[in-house]
Design a protein around this motif. Structure first.
Motif, PDB file in Angstrom:
ATOM      1  N   GLU A 118       0.987  -1.344   0.037  1.00 13.62           N
ATOM      2  CA  GLU A 118      -0.167   0.278   0.231  1.00 13.62           C
ATOM      3  C   GLU A 118       0.559   1.185   0.225  1.00 13.62           C
ATOM      4  N   ILE A 119       0.721   1.906  -0.868  1.00 14.42           N
ATOM      5  CA  ILE A 119       1.667   3.450  -1.251  1.00 14.42           C
ATOM      6  C   ILE A 119       0.760   4.545  -0.687  1.00 14.42           C
ATOM      7  N   ILE A 120       1.191   5.679   0.560  1.00 16.24           N
ATOM      8  CA  ILE A 120       1.007   6.296   0.808  1.00 16.24           C
ATOM      9  C   ILE A 120       1.920   7.488   0.462  1.00 16.24           C
ATOM     10  N   ALA A 121       1.091   8.737   0.169  1.00 17.26           N
ATOM     11  CA  ALA A 121       2.058   9.676   0.015  1.00 17.26           C
ATOM     12  C   ALA A 121       1.714  10.850   0.568  1.00 17.26           C
ATOM     13  N   MET A 122       3.145  11.899   1.289  1.00 16.72           N
ATOM     14  CA  MET A 122       2.925  12.740   1.842  1.00 16.72           C
ATOM     15  C   MET A 122       3.727  13.933   1.889  1.00 16.72           C
ATOM     16  N   SER A 123       3.456  14.917   2.383  1.00 20.63           N
ATOM     17  CA  SER A 123       4.222  16.195   1.932  1.00 20.63           C
ATOM     18  C   SER A 123       5.303  16.101   2.922  1.00 20.63           C
TER      19      SER A 123
END
Length: 335
Positions: free
Chosen positions: A52-57
């Motif tokens: 599961e890929i989780i994008a964040m800043s």
């Protein structure tokens, strides 16, 4: 890492039968492309796992109106993505020049007098000012899409300097107008390498991603990072490297520059090194060096690479590199 990819991997048990590996990544398009590539490779190697890929800043993504060298915080693009850096296969570590459409076919040497070249790197600016004194260098921030848009639309820049690996991974090879080789501009530590960050306590995940290691890339990155660490360098001072492995020898060239490129100090050292295959005796205990963990690679060549970086940094410091770096750091902070 300018041109470097970073992702963070952790494991969770969502159900007793299905293990999910959660992979954190920056939200930029390049970061997603790099992360998707790593995950696709892991899926092929471990078909029984779910990712599961989780994008964040990250901090570096949020502060776009200030030069990187002015922010004064380390790990701008990785702090939010955990710790314990690993490296895998390295693409081109070189820098590339992208020209404004009206200057396609030119080189930095043939650009008109006083042409403005954009770069967010003190390392690039210092080296290129020395090599091309007829050009002016100005800071440019933003992700690759933003920088290319600024180049094409604002008429402010004649060219910009970017990592060749980033352009390659984005599929924008056609925008590369010139590749800068080490004699023109040595590259940043670790540039062109992909990194996966894993929590130190997640030993099973370290083993899982360890299969991605490219031994030559690993040893080159250890030497480069060791050199930078011993110099106490960072993005607030111009430090650059070039490494190569040939005939059982690891070569490391490193240099420091004043901000305007007028002063420079560089040298080359080498060490005999056996490029290993994966460790045949099983994982070693806690073999982390300069933030890189490679439990399935023999420790001896890793230590040789680390010692090479320390030795070269010590040589330059003994020759007076510390003064150049201190002055560069003070001038950068003053401006």
């Amino acid at each position: 890492m300018s041109g470097n990819g970073n992702a963070a991997a952790t494991a969770e048990e969502d159900t007793p039968k299905m293990r999910v590996i959660r992979v954190g990544t920056r939200k930029s398009q390049l970061a997603r492309i790099q992360t998707d590539g790593v995950v696709a490779t892991l899926k092929a190697l471990y078909p029984g796992l779910q990712f599961e890929i989780i994008a964040m800043s990250t901090t570096g993504d949020k502060i776009l109106d200030t030069a990187l060298s002015k922010i004064g915080e380390k790990s701008l693009f990785t702090k939010e993505l955990e710790h314990a850096l690993e490296r895998n296969e390295r693409e081109s570590p070189y820098d590339a020049v992208v020209f404004h459409p009206k200057f396609v076919g030119k080189t930095l040497e043939t650009l008109p007098e006083k042409s403005v070249v954009g770069t967010s790197s003190l390392r690039r600016a210092a080296q290129l000012q020395r090599k091309f004194p007829h050009l002016e260098f100005k800071s440019i921030r933003g992700n690759l899409n933003t920088r290319l848009q600024k180049l094409d639309e604002l008429q402010e820049f004649s060219a910009i300097i970017l990592a060749a690996a980033g352009l390659q991974r984005m599929g924008w090879q056609n925008r590369v107008g010139q590749i800068l080789h080490p004699e023109e501009c040595m590259y940043a530590v670790g540039q062109g390498a992909l990194g996966v960050e894993v929590r130190a306590k997640d030993q099973d995940i370290l083993d899982l991603v360890g299969v991605l290691h490219d031994p030559e890339t690993l040893l080159r990155c250890i030497a480069e990072r060791s050199f930078l660490r011993h110099l106490e360098g960072g993005c607030s001072v111009p430090v650059a490297v070039h490494t190569a492995i040939k005939d059982g020898q690891l070569y490391l060239t490193g240099g420091v520059w004043s901000l305007n490129g007028a002063e420079t100090m560089q040298d080359t050292m080498q060490t005999t090194i056996h490029v290993p295959v994966q460790h045949e005796d099983g994982p070693e205990d806690d073999p982390q060096l300069v933030g890189i963990t490679a439990r399935n690679i023999p420790r001896q060549p890793q230590l040789a690479a680390e010692n090479l970086g320390i030795s070269l940094a010590t040589l330059l410091l003994n020759k007076g590199a510390k003064n150049i770096l201190d002055v560069a750091r003070q001038l950068n902070e003053a401006h």
